[in-house]
Design a protein around this motif. Structure first.
Motif, short mmCIF file in Angstrom:
data_model
loop_
_atom_site.label_atom_id
_atom_site.label_comp_id
_atom_site.label_asym_id
_atom_site.label_seq_id
_atom_site.Cartn_x
_atom_site.Cartn_y
_atom_site.Cartn_z
N GLU A 54 0.84 -1.19 0.00
CA GLU A 54 0.00 0.00 0.00
C GLU A 54 0.88 1.25 0.00
O GLU A 54 1.06 1.91 1.00
CB GLU A 54 -0.94 -0.02 1.21
CG GLU A 54 -1.89 -1.22 1.19
CD GLU A 54 -2.77 -1.32 2.43
OE1 GLU A 54 -3.08 -0.27 3.03
OE2 GLU A 54 -3.12 -2.45 2.82
N ASN A 66 -3.66 2.94 -1.77
CA ASN A 66 -3.88 2.23 -3.03
C ASN A 66 -2.59 1.56 -3.43
O ASN A 66 -1.50 2.11 -3.20
CB ASN A 66 -4.35 3.20 -4.12
CG ASN A 66 -5.11 2.50 -5.24
OD1 ASN A 66 -5.90 1.60 -4.98
ND2 ASN A 66 -4.87 2.91 -6.46
N GLY A 75 -5.54 -1.69 -1.86
CA GLY A 75 -5.47 -0.62 -0.88
C GLY A 75 -6.53 -0.83 0.18
O GLY A 75 -7.32 -1.77 0.15
N TYR A 89 -9.59 -1.20 -1.64
CA TYR A 89 -9.59 -0.58 -2.96
C TYR A 89 -8.78 -1.47 -3.89
O TYR A 89 -7.60 -1.72 -3.66
CB TYR A 89 -9.00 0.82 -2.90
CG TYR A 89 -9.72 1.73 -1.93
CD1 TYR A 89 -11.01 2.18 -2.21
CD2 TYR A 89 -9.13 2.10 -0.73
CE1 TYR A 89 -11.70 2.99 -1.32
CE2 TYR A 89 -9.81 2.92 0.17
CZ TYR A 89 -11.08 3.36 -0.13
OH TYR A 89 -11.76 4.16 0.75
N PHE A 126 -10.68 6.00 -5.68
CA PHE A 126 -9.68 5.64 -6.69
C PHE A 126 -10.29 5.09 -7.96
O PHE A 126 -9.66 4.34 -8.70
CB PHE A 126 -8.66 4.63 -6.12
CG PHE A 126 -7.93 5.10 -4.90
CD1 PHE A 126 -6.85 5.97 -5.01
CD2 PHE A 126 -8.31 4.69 -3.63
CE1 PHE A 126 -6.17 6.42 -3.88
CE2 PHE A 126 -7.63 5.13 -2.50
CZ PHE A 126 -6.57 5.99 -2.62
#
Length: 263
Positions: A54, A66, A75, A89, A126
């Motif tokens: 990450e 992310n 993430g 994520y 994101f």
């Protein structure tokens, strides 16, 4: 009396300047494996990354990370205190890759591709990637400046910090004292910029390029940010202005004492 008051103010200001470290909480991803929080001259918190890899991080009332690229896990979202919020994520959301740092304006996230130099805007999760402009390959560190709706960007291993508006027009640049890995972040409380140098040590600069202080050595950092929620909240004068402010306050106090004595 005036000379004595000014000398005292100068000593107090010099003592304050000796206190190294950021005013706000600086959140950084170390080796993509651990989130650390630095405030002042101390590491005030740290926790293990939920998914690993990450690298990219931004902060606005929570911490969102992310992964940097393909086959690099996912993430995650955390509270400001480091508790996992149960949200992940996915990697490569929006079809971009090799992004190692991010920033936010509270509505959108911004990141930059190391491979291509594409400066990319996404939503806060994101997703929905849109390329805004190209900052050149090897660009890595990025942070948002709310004072003029702009982005600061620096390349990996570079010492040239560049300033862009949202259309990609370069507003300026300045050279740092040495090469950095990343960790570029704007402390919204005093409007100074922080980076992590090639020796894994935090360095602080003014927006005009003046090196202000050396902070803690915290490890290998590509992504770092301050909480955007602190933007425009209790903002302090920039360090270059503190000396003038102290002198002005000292002189004002002295003139008032003289005025009272004359009555």
């Amino acid at each position: 009396m005036l000379k004595k008051a000014l000398a005292t103010a100068a000593l107090l200001l010099a003592g304050s300047a000796a206190l190294a470290g950021p005013v706000g909480n600086y959140y950084a991803s170390v080796n993509g494996q651990r989130i650390v929080v630095v405030q002042g001259n101390s590491m005030v918190n740290s926790w293990a990354a939920q998914n690993g890899c990450e690298w990219s991080i931004n902060v606005y009332n929570d911490v969102r990370t992310n992964p940097a690229g393909t086959n690099c896990g996912a993430g995650a979202q955390y509270t400001l205190g480091g508790s996992y919020a149960g949200v992940n994520y996915a990697e490569e959301v929006g079809g971009y890759q090799d992004t190692d740092d991010s920033t936010t304006d509270g509505s959108f996230n911004y990141t930059v591709s190391y491979n291509t130099g594409a400066v990319i805007r996404t939503d806060r999760n994101f997703a929905g990637a849109t390329t805004l402009f190209n900052a050149g390959s090897s660009s890595l560190g990025i942070t948002y400046d709310e004072t003029d709706n702009s982005l600061w960007i620096i390349g990996f291993g570079s010492n040239l910090l560049r300033h862009y508006d949202m259309s990609g027009t370069q507003l300026g640049s300045f050279a740092l004292a040495g090469a950095v890995t990343g960790g570029l972040a704007l402390d919204h409380l005093d409007q100074t910029l922080w980076v992590v140098d090639a020796g894994n040590t935090m360095q602080q600069y003014s927006k005009t390029g003046q090196h202000l202080q050396t902070g803690l050595t915290i490890g290998y950092v590509l992504g770092g940010e301050f909480d955007f929620a602190t933007a425009n909240v209790g903002r302090l004068p920039e360090p270059a202005s503190l000396g003038l402010l102290g002198v002005a306050l000292a002189a004002l106090g002295l003139s008032r004492r003289k005025a009272r004595a004359a009555v």
